[in-house]
Design an enzyme around this catalytic site. Sequence first.
Site, PDB file in Angstrom:
ATOM      1  N   SER A   1       0.829  -1.193   0.000  1.00  0.00           N
ATOM      2  CA  SER A   1       0.000   0.000   0.000  1.00  0.00           C
ATOM      3  C   SER A   1       0.876   1.261   0.000  1.00  0.00           C
ATOM      4  O   SER A   1       1.717   1.419  -0.874  1.00  0.00           O
ATOM      5  CB  SER A   1      -0.962  -0.039   1.195  1.00  0.00           C
TER       6      SER A   1
ATOM      7  N   ASP B   1     -10.156  -4.402  -4.532  1.00  0.00           N
ATOM      8  CA  ASP B   1      -9.376  -3.291  -4.000  1.00  0.00           C
ATOM      9  C   ASP B   1      -9.632  -2.069  -4.869  1.00  0.00           C
ATOM     10  O   ASP B   1      -9.432  -2.128  -6.087  1.00  0.00           O
ATOM     11  CB  ASP B   1      -7.880  -3.651  -4.023  1.00  0.00           C
TER      12      ASP B   1
ATOM     13  N   HIS C   1      -7.813  -5.109  -0.431  1.00  0.00           N
ATOM     14  CA  HIS C   1      -6.666  -4.302  -0.032  1.00  0.00           C
ATOM     15  C   HIS C   1      -6.264  -4.656   1.406  1.00  0.00           C
ATOM     16  O   HIS C   1      -7.108  -4.817   2.276  1.00  0.00           O
ATOM     17  CB  HIS C   1      -7.036  -2.815  -0.100  1.00  0.00           C
TER      18      HIS C   1
END
Length: 315
Positions: free
Chosen positions: A155, A251, A281
């Site tokens: 991320s 995601d 995610h």
Amino acid sequence: MPVNPTIQFYLNQFQNQLSTTYDQLDPFELRRQEDAMMTRFQHKEHVHDVEERLIALSGRSLPIRIYRSGRTIAPALVYFHGGGYVTGSLDTHDAICRTIANEADCTVISVGYRLAPEHKFPTAVYDSYGALVWIADHASELEIDAERIAVGGDSAGGTLATVSALMAIERGRPLVMHQLLFYPVTGTEENLPLSLIDYANGYLLDEGLIRWFQQQYFRDESELMHPYASPIFSGHLGDLPPTTLLTAEYDPLRDLGRAYANKLISLGVPVTYQNYDGLIHGFVNYYTYVPEAKRAVKEAAQALGHAFHTQKTRP
């Protein structure tokens, strides 16, 4: 395919705990809650050695955690945790670093960069690059191979990883031989990718939370276009090293990662890209109890190990 049932249970639990609206969300309380939740669900693999250090950079010190698989003078992955630049820590990503060290047969060095809102953009960027340089400069002391250093992260940490590699190209040091990126935040050249529409709500990282993270980290929206925030706009992408990039089906940032992979491929960068069905995610944070996520993490780590042992370093 539908969302993995174990992940759906996790989503339901998270939504029950997050009862406040985003404009009332306290970043320090969210940090505390996520640290407690993520560390509680981890199953930590045994590694040969774990060492804590505090490294001195210009005007500040940063914590790092070193995971050694047992090899002497091993290749190394410098890892940056996710958390929207606001949450996450060495502890929340302890399990993933242990697994990568074992599966890739390497040393993993996790970096505790400073977080927002206390430290705005580009603090995390310079902390990350500074730590990368320090690690390369102290390779002998750390018992790692200075010619086999990779960067990785998930991320926001994936963004910091690839931006650190870009800064290394811009500044001529250090040599980065590979990137391992889990669903990085890379920016977009499109107006609004489909995944940001289709998965805007209900999948842990939603539209409101994305905006909230941005408000904590950035001073204004113009900073979002900076290549250190959205690396897809960098002029040095074609010079990046071979890359392993993973995204998740559910995601909102999926299409950003895919676009970044395609951009690198178009510029001649060797890329291994994989999108994992049924996952959302943040799957590296709960891979220990979701078999499909565990498979994704292990496949990524094995790809990194293969790169360490077969990929030639760039001149």
